[in-house]
Design a protein around this motif. Sequence first.
Motif, mmCIF file in Angstrom:
data_model
loop_
_atom_site.group_PDB
_atom_site.id
_atom_site.type_symbol
_atom_site.label_atom_id
_atom_site.label_comp_id
_atom_site.label_asym_id
_atom_site.label_seq_id
_atom_site.Cartn_x
_atom_site.Cartn_y
_atom_site.Cartn_z
ATOM 1 N N ARG A 91 -38.593 -21.767 -78.177
ATOM 2 C CA ARG A 91 -37.485 -20.815 -78.090
ATOM 3 C C ARG A 91 -37.052 -20.472 -79.507
ATOM 4 O O ARG A 91 -37.200 -21.291 -80.422
ATOM 5 N N THR A 172 -32.709 -16.381 -77.579
ATOM 6 C CA THR A 172 -31.262 -16.366 -77.357
ATOM 7 C C THR A 172 -30.582 -15.763 -78.577
ATOM 8 O O THR A 172 -30.910 -16.123 -79.712
ATOM 9 N N ASP A 207 -31.453 -13.977 -73.580
ATOM 10 C CA ASP A 207 -30.070 -14.151 -73.141
ATOM 11 C C ASP A 207 -29.141 -14.144 -74.343
ATOM 12 O O ASP A 207 -29.572 -14.206 -75.498
ATOM 13 N N HIS A 230 -27.217 -26.981 -78.990
ATOM 14 C CA HIS A 230 -27.655 -28.140 -78.205
ATOM 15 C C HIS A 230 -27.891 -27.763 -76.744
ATOM 16 O O HIS A 230 -28.925 -28.102 -76.164
ATOM 17 N N GLU A 231 -26.934 -27.049 -76.181
ATOM 18 C CA GLU A 231 -27.052 -26.683 -74.767
ATOM 19 C C GLU A 231 -28.232 -25.745 -74.547
ATOM 20 O O GLU A 231 -29.036 -25.946 -73.607
ATOM 21 N N VAL A 232 -28.387 -24.720 -75.382
ATOM 22 C CA VAL A 232 -29.477 -23.767 -75.207
ATOM 23 C C VAL A 232 -30.829 -24.426 -75.442
ATOM 24 O O VAL A 232 -31.785 -24.224 -74.684
ATOM 25 N N ASN A 234 -31.732 -27.478 -75.046
ATOM 26 C CA ASN A 234 -32.084 -28.520 -74.091
ATOM 27 C C ASN A 234 -32.106 -28.032 -72.655
ATOM 28 O O ASN A 234 -32.091 -28.844 -71.715
ATOM 29 N N ARG A 235 -32.183 -26.739 -72.447
ATOM 30 C CA ARG A 235 -32.277 -26.219 -71.076
ATOM 31 C C ARG A 235 -33.542 -26.728 -70.399
ATOM 32 O O ARG A 235 -34.585 -26.778 -71.023
#
Length: 235
Positions: A91, A172, A207, A230-232, A234-235
């Motif tokens: 990503r 992203t 996104d 971190h959130e994006v 570790n999807r």
Amino acid sequence: MAKMVLAPGFWLGAWAWDEVAGELRRRGDEVVALTLPGLDAGDPGRLDTTLVDQAHAIVAAAPEPVVLVAHSGAALPAYLATDLAPERFSRVIYVDTAPLPDGFVAIPALGDAPEFPLADWSQVEADGNSLEGLDEAALARFRERAVPVPAGVAGAPLKLSDSDARLSVPTTLVCTSWPSEVVRQGAQAGQVPIFAEVARFDTELLDYVDLPTGHWPMWSKPVELAEILHEVANR
């Protein structure tokens, strides 16, 4: 946890990511922050650096698939890196920037100047770079550590291949200076040249995340930015 490579924008080195990198590591992520070729003040040959040199440095930092985070002007070599070796990136997260179209020149008015220095703050803002959230200490550190960008990076056109493989890399956009809706509409309408490449991505692979602040969120909102990355990642 995710493996991330962080590429800073114009004038910056790996140091620019210190707070964000620390937050990411506390969350368990594996992080490598880069000082791109040409932005090390101690390199005597730095003015010979090109976008291709920077892109190869990014690819070299990703011997296995990683999440690449690119801020501002680092979008140029970052997107080129995904063109050269799309399989190395699971990503790409663009922070207040976007994948840029073939032929794009960051500073077309650079002319014959050998490098692009950090301007005074009023000019920086006039050029569309918001300083929101940066206190005097942050600005002083920025000014002290800034390294002029070589002409082969700032004033050279981005040259992409004819392959569309780079468009298959999930992407992203973290929108800080411009709300995501403005970016989205600009891309769809074709009214904003810097977002022309965004319109080529499959919407299922693209996104947007909003983080309202200035152009340097790694300093103005480091904890919030780290949480988003971190959130994006570790999807």
